[in-house]
Write an enzyme that holds these catalytic residues in place. Sequence first.
Site, PDB file in Angstrom:
ATOM      1  N   ARG A 166       0.951  -1.098  -0.141  1.00 33.37           N
ATOM      2  CA  ARG A 166      -0.060  -0.071  -0.038  1.00 33.37           C
ATOM      3  C   ARG A 166       0.911   1.357   0.057  1.00 33.37           C
ATOM      4  NH1 ARG A 166      -2.731  -3.191   3.945  1.00 33.37           N
ATOM      5  NH2 ARG A 166      -5.090  -3.551   3.102  1.00 33.37           N
ATOM      6  N   ILE A 167       1.804   1.248   0.872  1.00 32.56           N
ATOM      7  CA  ILE A 167       2.730   2.473   0.997  1.00 32.56           C
ATOM      8  C   ILE A 167       3.575   2.519  -0.238  1.00 32.56           C
ATOM      9  CG2 ILE A 167       4.568   3.657   2.280  1.00 32.56           C
ATOM     10  CD1 ILE A 167       3.265   2.218   4.967  1.00 32.56           C
ATOM     11  N   ARG A 247       9.995  -1.891   8.043  1.00 30.12           N
ATOM     12  CA  ARG A 247      10.121  -2.667   9.420  1.00 30.12           C
ATOM     13  C   ARG A 247      11.494  -2.816   9.523  1.00 30.12           C
ATOM     14  NH1 ARG A 247       5.701  -1.664   9.857  1.00 30.12           N
ATOM     15  NH2 ARG A 247       3.961  -2.892  10.596  1.00 30.12           N
ATOM     16  N   GLU A 275      14.247  -2.190  17.760  1.00 30.39           N
ATOM     17  CA  GLU A 275      13.546  -0.784  17.960  1.00 30.39           C
ATOM     18  C   GLU A 275      13.048  -0.829  19.318  1.00 30.39           C
ATOM     19  OE1 GLU A 275      11.014   1.349  14.762  1.00 30.39           O
ATOM     20  OE2 GLU A 275      10.223  -0.053  15.630  1.00 30.39           O
ATOM     21  N   HIS A 294      10.295   6.401  14.541  1.00 25.62           N
ATOM     22  CA  HIS A 294       9.192   5.584  13.925  1.00 25.62           C
ATOM     23  C   HIS A 294       8.038   6.582  14.102  1.00 25.62           C
ATOM     24  CE1 HIS A 294       7.157   1.479  13.663  1.00 25.62           C
ATOM     25  NE2 HIS A 294       6.584   2.469  13.052  1.00 25.62           N
ATOM     26  N   LEU A 295       8.227   7.761  13.348  1.00 24.48           N
ATOM     27  CA  LEU A 295       7.108   8.688  13.347  1.00 24.48           C
ATOM     28  C   LEU A 295       6.638   9.083  12.021  1.00 24.48           C
ATOM     29  CD1 LEU A 295       8.733  11.358  12.026  1.00 24.48           C
ATOM     30  CD2 LEU A 295       9.365  11.766  14.199  1.00 24.48           C
TER      31      LEU A 295
END
Length: 336
Positions: A166-167, A247, A275, A294-295
């Site tokens: 999707r991304i 990821r 992470e 992770h923003l």
Amino acid sequence: MPERPLALFAMSAETLPHAFPPDVLARLRASVDIDPGLIADGGFDDPAVRTVLAEAEVLITGWGCPAIDASVLDAAPKLRAVLHAAGSVKSTIAPGLWDRGLVVSSAADANALPVAEYTLGMIMLVGKDLLTARERYRTLRTFPLAEIVPGIGNFRRRIGIVGASRIGRRVIELLRPFDFDVSLADPYVDEAEAAALGVRLLPLGELLAGSDIVSVHAPATDETRHLIGAAELALMPDGSVLINTARGSLVDTDALVAELRTGRLKAVLDVTDPEPLPANSPLFDLPGAFITPHLAGSQGNEVQRLGLCVVEELERLLAGRPLSHQVDPAALERAA
């Protein structure tokens, strides 16, 4: 379903007001009977939660949702739909749910947009060699006016997209108005689909070797662990940049650190493995590494887009219209 079926929130109490601010919550409550003061936060064992669960037809889930396993499903005999105000449902939905004929919808498409926007921004900035230029200016405190810096710029920059998720597809869409040369590596995409996306389909190795900027958008599975390892990084041209917003496990951290130490490559990492990173990780200090916490996904006011997506899905459900974001269980295995 009745005109106003009973529904229950299952997410963290912290998430709820961000995903469902007053205007979005009001629209939700126009369609279902739901109490924002009663949340399955951390589990479904609270007696008040169990009482509502026994009659609920819809679960509104999100970040922090407890696992929906067989015991939860047994306690919710009237449940018809799970509408997830977040991305992946893989860690939330037990496999047995699909056998009960429940409808599941996810706001993954809504969450994909800010990640794609972040990626586009980083591609544009690293194309201008922001990482090097910023450090040079910070050190020298001056620069020659009217200098033309060779080797930088975004005209005909070669962009490699790893994964038509999707991304990944959103990134391709956002790149379209610019003067980029975009390639794609994805074993599940054929030439015809790549042509429809407006990109050139390449094997991973060829894409890595022929790209100035590589952006990773593949799912995290057993097969994709360390998809980008030492051998793959060695294929990337000198001065090229790796961007990872997918990821952390997709990239071999040790191999990447070794390349960054030489100064041959640069990296923009919004996700890492592990992470969060340990405090002594060299990635914090290497000048060629740009690390963010992770923003890239929905943050701040973007989170309400997830709640709005769920409300719109609910309205379609109650009107008997097809859902726009229904989850296909067959596609979950190779989803993020």
